[in-house]
Write a protein that holds these residues in place. Structure first.
Motif, PDB file in Angstrom:
ATOM      1  N   UNK A   9       1.119  -1.291   0.308  1.00  0.00           N
ATOM      2  CA  UNK A   9       0.024  -0.250   0.172  1.00  0.00           C
ATOM      3  C   UNK A   9       1.403   1.168   0.227  1.00  0.00           C
ATOM      4  N   UNK A  10       1.927   1.023   0.956  1.00  0.00           N
ATOM      5  CA  UNK A  10       2.982   2.708   1.301  1.00  0.00           C
ATOM      6  C   UNK A  10       3.560   2.624  -0.645  1.00  0.00           C
ATOM      7  N   UNK A  11       4.093   1.299  -1.307  1.00  0.00           N
ATOM      8  CA  UNK A  11       5.028   1.543  -2.819  1.00  0.00           C
ATOM      9  C   UNK A  11       3.193   1.917  -3.668  1.00  0.00           C
ATOM     10  N   UNK A  12       2.003   1.840  -3.286  1.00  0.00           N
ATOM     11  CA  UNK A  12       1.065   2.211  -4.421  1.00  0.00           C
ATOM     12  C   UNK A  12       0.992   3.100  -3.813  1.00  0.00           C
ATOM     13  N   UNK A  13       0.378   4.303  -3.203  1.00  0.00           N
ATOM     14  CA  UNK A  13       1.135   5.632  -2.535  1.00  0.00           C
ATOM     15  C   UNK A  13       1.413   6.810  -3.123  1.00  0.00           C
ATOM     16  N   UNK A  14       2.929   6.083  -2.614  1.00  0.00           N
ATOM     17  CA  UNK A  14       3.691   6.896  -3.682  1.00  0.00           C
ATOM     18  C   UNK A  14       4.278   6.914  -5.085  1.00  0.00           C
ATOM     19  N   UNK A  15       4.034   6.019  -5.718  1.00  0.00           N
ATOM     20  CA  UNK A  15       3.873   5.678  -7.331  1.00  0.00           C
ATOM     21  C   UNK A  15       2.658   6.163  -7.506  1.00  0.00           C
ATOM     22  N   UNK A  16       0.890   6.620  -6.603  1.00  0.00           N
ATOM     23  CA  UNK A  16      -0.021   7.127  -7.313  1.00  0.00           C
ATOM     24  C   UNK A  16      -0.068   8.670  -7.226  1.00  0.00           C
ATOM     25  N   UNK A  17       0.721   9.094  -6.362  1.00  0.00           N
ATOM     26  CA  UNK A  17       1.167  10.354  -6.088  1.00  0.00           C
ATOM     27  C   UNK A  17       1.857  11.032  -7.358  1.00  0.00           C
ATOM     28  N   UNK A  18       3.436  10.327  -7.677  1.00  0.00           N
ATOM     29  CA  UNK A  18       4.248  10.357  -8.540  1.00  0.00           C
ATOM     30  C   UNK A  18       3.597  10.677 -10.262  1.00  0.00           C
ATOM     31  N   UNK A  19       2.440   9.907  -9.909  1.00  0.00           N
ATOM     32  CA  UNK A  19       2.502   9.452 -11.370  1.00  0.00           C
ATOM     33  C   UNK A  19       0.594  11.008 -11.358  1.00  0.00           C
ATOM     34  N   UNK A  20       0.428  11.007 -10.556  1.00  0.00           N
ATOM     35  CA  UNK A  20      -0.456  12.289 -10.722  1.00  0.00           C
ATOM     36  C   UNK A  20       0.109  13.365 -10.460  1.00  0.00           C
ATOM     37  N   UNK A  21       0.748  13.553  -9.833  1.00  0.00           N
ATOM     38  CA  UNK A  21       2.473  15.026 -10.159  1.00  0.00           C
ATOM     39  C   UNK A  21       2.471  14.895 -11.834  1.00  0.00           C
ATOM     40  N   UNK A  22       2.868  14.073 -12.223  1.00  0.00           N
ATOM     41  CA  UNK A  22       3.732  13.860 -13.201  1.00  0.00           C
ATOM     42  C   UNK A  22       2.023  13.874 -14.469  1.00  0.00           C
ATOM     43  N   UNK A  64     -11.384   4.974   4.678  1.00  0.00           N
ATOM     44  CA  UNK A  64     -11.359   3.902   4.471  1.00  0.00           C
ATOM     45  C   UNK A  64     -10.929   2.755   5.196  1.00  0.00           C
ATOM     46  N   UNK A  65      -9.912   3.762   5.857  1.00  0.00           N
ATOM     47  CA  UNK A  65      -8.888   3.088   6.889  1.00  0.00           C
ATOM     48  C   UNK A  65      -7.830   1.846   6.143  1.00  0.00           C
ATOM     49  N   UNK A  66      -7.973   2.597   4.951  1.00  0.00           N
ATOM     50  CA  UNK A  66      -6.445   2.482   3.906  1.00  0.00           C
ATOM     51  C   UNK A  66      -5.286   2.993   4.290  1.00  0.00           C
ATOM     52  N   UNK A  67      -4.945   2.400   5.880  1.00  0.00           N
ATOM     53  CA  UNK A  67      -3.446   2.694   6.857  1.00  0.00           C
ATOM     54  C   UNK A  67      -2.149   2.637   5.577  1.00  0.00           C
ATOM     55  N   UNK A  68      -1.299   2.273   4.869  1.00  0.00           N
ATOM     56  CA  UNK A  68      -1.289   1.601   4.253  1.00  0.00           C
ATOM     57  C   UNK A  68      -0.922   2.919   3.079  1.00  0.00           C
ATOM     58  N   UNK A  69      -1.829   2.496   2.380  1.00  0.00           N
ATOM     59  CA  UNK A  69      -2.058   3.492   0.792  1.00  0.00           C
ATOM     60  C   UNK A  69      -1.825   4.998   1.516  1.00  0.00           C
ATOM     61  N   UNK A  70      -2.389   5.292   2.789  1.00  0.00           N
ATOM     62  CA  UNK A  70      -2.557   6.541   3.006  1.00  0.00           C
ATOM     63  C   UNK A  70      -0.769   7.207   3.399  1.00  0.00           C
ATOM     64  N   UNK A  75       3.916  10.204   1.830  1.00  0.00           N
ATOM     65  CA  UNK A  75       5.110   9.834   1.825  1.00  0.00           C
ATOM     66  C   UNK A  75       5.737  10.845   0.373  1.00  0.00           C
ATOM     67  N   UNK A  76       4.727  10.429  -0.675  1.00  0.00           N
ATOM     68  CA  UNK A  76       5.331  10.797  -2.280  1.00  0.00           C
ATOM     69  C   UNK A  76       4.667  12.912  -1.902  1.00  0.00           C
TER      70      UNK A  76
END
Length: 95
Positions: A9-22, A64-70, A75-76
């Protein structure tokens, strides 16, 4: 098992934010028609634009209590702000 899911979830959250930034960067760059001064402001001011989509994402993930993704989204966002903030100040402010 739960630790692995949180790490994913942490890895997906970081990649999601970086993707949205791009995505936001390229959309704003096309909107400015490649004007050099405005493009620099968009490039280094992305940390300000990300507040529009990171804060609602964090609130949504917390409900939604998705702590890892949050945690990954946070972090991202912090990484983006720490990397682009000083560059924004250095290039945009007058000398």
């Amino acid at each position: 098992m739960a630790r692995r899911n949180e790490s994913e979830g942490i890895a997906l959250g970081i990649l999601g934010v970086l993707g949205m930034n791009f995505l936001v960067f390229f959309l704003l760059l096309n909107y400015t028609n490649y004007n050099s001064t405005v493009s620099l402001a968009v490039l280094f001011g992305i940390c300000l634009y990300q507040l529009l989509y990171v804060v609602p994402a964090i609130i949504f993930l917390k409900r939604q209590q998705r702590w890892g993704l949050m945690k990954g989204v946070i972090i991202g966002a912090v990484t983006t702000a720490l990397l682009s903030g000083p560059c924004f100040v250095m290039f945009i402010l007058p000398r």
